[in-house]
Design a protein around this motif. Sequence first.
Motif, PDB file in Angstrom:
ATOM      1  N   ASN A 111     -17.033 -10.166  18.515  1.00  0.00           N
ATOM      2  CA  ASN A 111     -17.801  -9.293  19.413  1.00  0.00           C
ATOM      3  C   ASN A 111     -18.621  -8.250  18.650  1.00  0.00           C
ATOM      4  OD1 ASN A 111     -15.935  -7.426  18.595  1.00  0.00           O
ATOM      5  ND2 ASN A 111     -14.969  -7.180  20.580  1.00  0.00           N
ATOM      6  N   GLY A 112     -18.563  -8.307  17.294  1.00  0.00           N
ATOM      7  CA  GLY A 112     -19.383  -7.410  16.491  1.00  0.00           C
ATOM      8  C   GLY A 112     -18.715  -6.123  16.082  1.00  0.00           C
ATOM      9  N   SER A 113     -17.507  -5.871  16.582  1.00  0.00           N
ATOM     10  CA  SER A 113     -16.832  -4.640  16.183  1.00  0.00           C
ATOM     11  C   SER A 113     -16.077  -4.884  14.880  1.00  0.00           C
ATOM     12  CB  SER A 113     -15.884  -4.161  17.271  1.00  0.00           C
ATOM     13  OG  SER A 113     -14.854  -5.097  17.478  1.00  0.00           O
ATOM     14  N   SER A 114     -15.993  -3.856  14.069  1.00  0.00           N
ATOM     15  CA  SER A 114     -15.317  -4.014  12.797  1.00  0.00           C
ATOM     16  C   SER A 114     -13.805  -3.864  12.990  1.00  0.00           C
ATOM     17  CB  SER A 114     -15.823  -2.988  11.792  1.00  0.00           C
ATOM     18  OG  SER A 114     -15.532  -1.695  12.234  1.00  0.00           O
ATOM     19  N   GLY A 115     -13.073  -4.547  12.150  1.00  0.00           N
ATOM     20  CA  GLY A 115     -11.616  -4.484  12.195  1.00  0.00           C
ATOM     21  C   GLY A 115     -11.075  -4.032  10.853  1.00  0.00           C
ATOM     22  N   ALA A 116      -9.871  -3.494  10.871  1.00  0.00           N
ATOM     23  CA  ALA A 116      -9.273  -2.973   9.649  1.00  0.00           C
ATOM     24  C   ALA A 116      -8.457  -4.027   8.941  1.00  0.00           C
ATOM     25  CB  ALA A 116      -8.384  -1.776   9.995  1.00  0.00           C
ATOM     26  N   TYR A 117      -8.360  -5.202   9.483  1.00  0.00           N
ATOM     27  CA  TYR A 117      -7.472  -6.210   8.936  1.00  0.00           C
ATOM     28  C   TYR A 117      -8.187  -7.134   7.978  1.00  0.00           C
ATOM     29  CZ  TYR A 117      -4.689  -4.558  12.779  1.00  0.00           C
ATOM     30  OH  TYR A 117      -4.000  -3.778  13.644  1.00  0.00           O
ATOM     31  N   ALA A 118      -8.554  -6.624   6.846  1.00  0.00           N
ATOM     32  CA  ALA A 118      -9.213  -7.443   5.841  1.00  0.00           C
ATOM     33  C   ALA A 118      -8.187  -7.847   4.796  1.00  0.00           C
ATOM     34  CB  ALA A 118     -10.333  -6.648   5.183  1.00  0.00           C
ATOM     35  N   ALA A 119      -8.206  -9.101   4.431  1.00  0.00           N
ATOM     36  CA  ALA A 119      -7.273  -9.575   3.408  1.00  0.00           C
ATOM     37  C   ALA A 119      -7.690  -9.009   2.059  1.00  0.00           C
ATOM     38  CB  ALA A 119      -7.264 -11.095   3.361  1.00  0.00           C
ATOM     39  N   SER A 120      -6.766  -8.400   1.381  1.00  0.00           N
ATOM     40  CA  SER A 120      -7.052  -7.819   0.085  1.00  0.00           C
ATOM     41  C   SER A 120      -5.777  -7.820  -0.733  1.00  0.00           C
ATOM     42  CB  SER A 120      -7.553  -6.396   0.266  1.00  0.00           C
ATOM     43  OG  SER A 120      -7.796  -5.814  -0.979  1.00  0.00           O
ATOM     44  N   LYS A 121      -5.884  -8.161  -1.987  1.00  0.00           N
ATOM     45  CA  LYS A 121      -4.729  -8.180  -2.887  1.00  0.00           C
ATOM     46  C   LYS A 121      -4.843  -7.012  -3.852  1.00  0.00           C
ATOM     47  CE  LYS A 121      -3.220 -12.649  -2.266  1.00  0.00           C
ATOM     48  NZ  LYS A 121      -2.026 -12.875  -1.611  1.00  0.00           N
ATOM     49  N   CYS A 122      -3.700  -6.450  -4.220  1.00  0.00           N
ATOM     50  CA  CYS A 122      -3.697  -5.415  -5.242  1.00  0.00           C
ATOM     51  C   CYS A 122      -3.749  -6.083  -6.601  1.00  0.00           C
ATOM     52  CB  CYS A 122      -2.405  -4.586  -5.166  1.00  0.00           C
ATOM     53  SG  CYS A 122      -2.294  -3.598  -3.692  1.00  0.00           S
ATOM     54  N   THR A 123      -4.387  -5.424  -7.509  1.00  0.00           N
ATOM     55  CA  THR A 123      -4.434  -5.973  -8.860  1.00  0.00           C
ATOM     56  C   THR A 123      -3.656  -5.102  -9.812  1.00  0.00           C
ATOM     57  OG1 THR A 123      -6.500  -4.797  -9.222  1.00  0.00           O
ATOM     58  CG2 THR A 123      -6.655  -7.104  -8.572  1.00  0.00           C
ATOM     59  N   ALA A 177       0.719   9.960  -6.249  1.00  0.00           N
ATOM     60  CA  ALA A 177       0.437   8.718  -6.986  1.00  0.00           C
ATOM     61  C   ALA A 177       0.121   7.584  -6.017  1.00  0.00           C
ATOM     62  CB  ALA A 177       1.624   8.352  -7.877  1.00  0.00           C
ATOM     63  N   GLU A 178       0.879   7.493  -4.942  1.00  0.00           N
ATOM     64  CA  GLU A 178       0.644   6.424  -3.962  1.00  0.00           C
ATOM     65  C   GLU A 178      -0.695   6.619  -3.254  1.00  0.00           C
ATOM     66  OE1 GLU A 178       2.160   2.858  -2.049  1.00  0.00           O
ATOM     67  OE2 GLU A 178       2.317   3.866  -3.967  1.00  0.00           O
ATOM     68  N   ARG A 179      -1.031   7.846  -2.961  1.00  0.00           N
ATOM     69  CA  ARG A 179      -2.313   8.127  -2.300  1.00  0.00           C
ATOM     70  C   ARG A 179      -3.483   7.740  -3.193  1.00  0.00           C
ATOM     71  NH1 ARG A 179      -0.199  13.818   0.394  1.00  0.00           N
ATOM     72  NH2 ARG A 179       0.659  12.831   2.270  1.00  0.00           N
ATOM     73  N   ARG A 180      -3.386   8.020  -4.486  1.00  0.00           N
ATOM     74  CA  ARG A 180      -4.454   7.600  -5.406  1.00  0.00           C
ATOM     75  C   ARG A 180      -4.619   6.082  -5.388  1.00  0.00           C
ATOM     76  NH1 ARG A 180      -2.225  11.768  -8.468  1.00  0.00           N
ATOM     77  NH2 ARG A 180      -0.932  10.329  -9.675  1.00  0.00           N
ATOM     78  N   ARG A 181      -3.505   5.354  -5.380  1.00  0.00           N
ATOM     79  CA  ARG A 181      -3.556   3.885  -5.325  1.00  0.00           C
ATOM     80  C   ARG A 181      -4.188   3.402  -4.025  1.00  0.00           C
ATOM     81  NH1 ARG A 181       2.450   3.259  -6.380  1.00  0.00           N
ATOM     82  NH2 ARG A 181       2.510   4.738  -8.054  1.00  0.00           N
ATOM     83  N   VAL A 182      -3.827   4.033  -2.930  1.00  0.00           N
ATOM     84  CA  VAL A 182      -4.366   3.646  -1.627  1.00  0.00           C
ATOM     85  C   VAL A 182      -5.867   3.942  -1.563  1.00  0.00           C
ATOM     86  CG1 VAL A 182      -4.344   4.238   0.841  1.00  0.00           C
ATOM     87  CG2 VAL A 182      -2.205   3.758  -0.344  1.00  0.00           C
ATOM     88  N   PHE A 183      -6.283   5.097  -2.050  1.00  0.00           N
ATOM     89  CA  PHE A 183      -7.714   5.428  -2.054  1.00  0.00           C
ATOM     90  C   PHE A 183      -8.500   4.392  -2.853  1.00  0.00           C
ATOM     91  CE2 PHE A 183      -6.604  10.241  -1.657  1.00  0.00           C
ATOM     92  CZ  PHE A 183      -6.426  10.102  -0.285  1.00  0.00           C
ATOM     93  N   GLU A 184      -7.976   3.994  -3.994  1.00  0.00           N
ATOM     94  CA  GLU A 184      -8.641   2.990  -4.823  1.00  0.00           C
ATOM     95  C   GLU A 184      -8.688   1.645  -4.096  1.00  0.00           C
ATOM     96  OE1 GLU A 184     -10.599   1.060  -7.833  1.00  0.00           O
ATOM     97  OE2 GLU A 184     -10.319   3.206  -7.549  1.00  0.00           O
ATOM     98  N   HIS A 185      -7.583   1.251  -3.505  1.00  0.00           N
ATOM     99  CA  HIS A 185      -7.501  -0.013  -2.771  1.00  0.00           C
ATOM    100  C   HIS A 185      -8.502  -0.036  -1.627  1.00  0.00           C
ATOM    101  CE1 HIS A 185      -5.628  -2.841   0.189  1.00  0.00           C
ATOM    102  NE2 HIS A 185      -5.507  -3.570  -0.910  1.00  0.00           N
TER     103      HIS A 185
END
Length: 140
Positions: free
Chosen positions: A128-140, A109-117
């Motif tokens: 410097n043009g490199s992508s980062g994993a730290y994007a602000a995102s809220k769960c709905t 169940a948690e994995r499904r939520r994470v995949f959706e998120h």
Amino acid sequence: MNTDRTHDIATMLLRAARRKRLVSYQELHALFGRDEPLHSRYRALEDAARSLSDCASLDYGCLMSLDNGLPGDDFFNRFRHGRPREYEKVMGFGSAGRSTTKKRLIADAERRRVFEHASQMTVSVNANGSSGAYAASKCT
């Protein structure tokens, strides 16, 4: 704490989530030197998972996988402490938490939520043009 290592783990978790795949603990440990203590490794994993979601109800650590396909005790301990009602609902009141069948219900169940998120997250781009994993995102 090595923030580069935490960032690497967060990137690995986000990439896995977007591809709807799991990450083995061997992949995690490969990011560290032989002399790095286990508590340091798991702390970096927890910090990385927390960096991907500011939601108390979402844990990217569920993507970690032991040989049996389940995340390790680190995930279930965080889940039990962070969401005791949900844990109790699945595992049962006063459960020692040993049932792999019930653990699988929680993890799946948690994995499904994470995949959706992850599918809804935007990736930040550093100066410097490199992508980062730290994007602000809220769960709905």
